[in-house]
Design a protein around this motif. Structure first.
Motif, mmCIF file in Angstrom:
data_model
loop_
_atom_site.group_PDB
_atom_site.id
_atom_site.type_symbol
_atom_site.label_atom_id
_atom_site.label_comp_id
_atom_site.label_asym_id
_atom_site.label_seq_id
_atom_site.Cartn_x
_atom_site.Cartn_y
_atom_site.Cartn_z
ATOM 1 N N GLN A 33 -2.747 7.429 5.990
ATOM 2 C CA GLN A 33 -1.424 6.688 6.439
ATOM 3 C C GLN A 33 -0.423 7.416 7.003
ATOM 4 O OE1 GLN A 33 0.374 4.552 3.056
ATOM 5 N NE2 GLN A 33 -1.756 3.711 2.292
ATOM 6 N N ASN A 56 0.726 -1.077 -0.013
ATOM 7 C CA ASN A 56 0.055 -0.070 0.057
ATOM 8 C C ASN A 56 0.906 1.357 -0.156
ATOM 9 O OD1 ASN A 56 -2.511 -1.300 0.188
ATOM 10 N ND2 ASN A 56 -2.183 -1.557 2.396
ATOM 11 N N LYS A 89 1.872 8.721 4.760
ATOM 12 C CA LYS A 89 1.812 9.999 3.834
ATOM 13 C C LYS A 89 1.692 11.277 4.692
ATOM 14 C CE LYS A 89 -1.692 7.505 0.788
ATOM 15 N NZ LYS A 89 -3.034 7.692 0.445
ATOM 16 N N ASP A 148 0.276 -0.840 10.687
ATOM 17 C CA ASP A 148 -0.421 0.516 10.432
ATOM 18 C C ASP A 148 -0.287 1.732 9.738
ATOM 19 O OD1 ASP A 148 -2.603 -1.127 11.953
ATOM 20 O OD2 ASP A 148 -2.453 -0.054 13.562
ATOM 21 N N LYS A 149 1.285 1.686 9.581
ATOM 22 C CA LYS A 149 1.887 2.976 9.155
ATOM 23 C C LYS A 149 1.384 3.014 7.518
ATOM 24 C CE LYS A 149 6.523 1.062 8.377
ATOM 25 N NZ LYS A 149 7.936 1.543 8.514
ATOM 26 N N TYR A 150 0.737 1.683 7.034
ATOM 27 C CA TYR A 150 0.646 1.667 5.636
ATOM 28 C C TYR A 150 -1.037 1.456 5.596
ATOM 29 C CZ TYR A 150 5.313 0.833 4.772
ATOM 30 O OH TYR A 150 7.002 0.765 4.939
ATOM 31 N N GLN A 151 -1.655 1.785 6.556
ATOM 32 C CA GLN A 151 -3.188 1.613 6.504
ATOM 33 C C GLN A 151 -3.862 2.630 7.191
ATOM 34 O OE1 GLN A 151 -3.428 -2.116 8.764
ATOM 35 N NE2 GLN A 151 -2.978 -3.234 6.922
ATOM 36 N N VAL A 152 -5.134 2.984 6.495
ATOM 37 C CA VAL A 152 -6.108 3.712 7.178
ATOM 38 C C VAL A 152 -6.944 3.164 8.280
ATOM 39 C CG1 VAL A 152 -8.040 5.180 6.808
ATOM 40 C CG2 VAL A 152 -6.159 5.221 5.151
#
Length: 262
Positions: free
Chosen positions: A113, A51, A116, A102-106
């Motif tokens: 993210q 992601n 982001k 979680d750093k790549y997920q909403v």
């Protein structure tokens, strides 16, 4: 310790805490045929990694562990800070395969993210193989820098790192480590130039990286492999290079005969 580094150091300390009491066998898990440390990597993070939305101005540093990437991260951070005064330091672990998924997920907690939220230009480091890198790195044409090091020095540096980091289980001997390393089981502007010397980076290592800092930056010299390699091990690694890389374009670029032989 500088406040902007606190969260980053906390992440490292969490990883060290996870290592306490585990054995060498328990330290690694396999993902798609490659071993990774359970203290900083997980199957969930690898799955979420796809992601990652790479940016054109991302700087992706790719290397085998213990080839100097942490040193280069320091230099690039300093260059960025010199160019963009006051740029906040990222609190995420710089290695894209490390940390929680979680750093790549909403999520309800993170509506955006975490990756982001890091301002450009981002420094993204990785020890992943080419085939495992997120496709967006190539699609969005992020800047990629590949680091190489004399593999004998790399092996010795990896051995000392493994045996000196607090809590991480150690190898009983250099010979034991060498055997696993050869089998593919060991796994890591003038003002700026003045701060980029190995000794300067080493002096600030504990402030920057916490307890693991002094271990990350041990000597920073070429040829330290000669202090541990036996002649038989030296010949074994030379033969491995010959079998795997001699005659290839990459092998020629490494100039193995010039830098890696006695």
């Amino acid at each position: 310790m500088a406040e902007e580094n606190k969260a980053f150091v906390d992440e490292i300390n969490k990883a060290l805490a996870k290592s306490e009491g585990i054995t060498l066998k328990e330290l690694l898990f396999s993902y798609r045929g490659t071993p990774y440390p359970v203290t900083v990597c997980s199957t969930e993070t690898f799955q979420a990694l796809e992601n990652l939305e790479a940016r054109r101005d991302d700087m992706v540093l790719v290397s085998y562990p213990k080839c100097g990437v942490n040193w280069l991260i320091q230099i690039l951070n300093d260059l960025i800070f010199t160019t963009i005064q006051g740029k906040p330091v990222s609190t995420e672990l710089p290695f894209i395969e490390c940390g929680d998924p979680d750093k790549y997920q909403v999520s309800k907690k993170n509506l955006l993210q975490r990756m982001k939220q890091i301002l450009s230009p981002r420094i993204l480091a990785t020890h992943l193989n080419y085939d495992f890198l997120p496709k967006s790195i190539f699609k969005n044409k992020a800047k990629i820098l590949v680091l190489f090091r004399n593999r004998k020095d790399t092996a010795v540096s990896f051995f000392h790192f493994h045996n000196n980091v607090p809590n991480i289980p150690s190898y009983s001997s250099w010979d034991e480590f060498f055997s696993e390393f050869m089998n593919g089981k060991a796994e890591q502007i003038q003002s700026v130039a003045d701060r980029a010397t190995f000794q300067a980076v080493k002096n600030k290592a504990q402030e920057t990286y916490g307890a693991v800092g002094t271990v990350l930056f041990r000597k920073g010299i070429v040829g330290d492999w000669k202090n541990l390699f036996t002649e038989a091990q030296n010949q074994e690694m030379d033969a491995k290079f010959k079998a795997c890389l001699e005659g290839t374009k990459l092998g020629a670029k490494l100039k193995y005969d010039v830098y890696c032989k006695t």
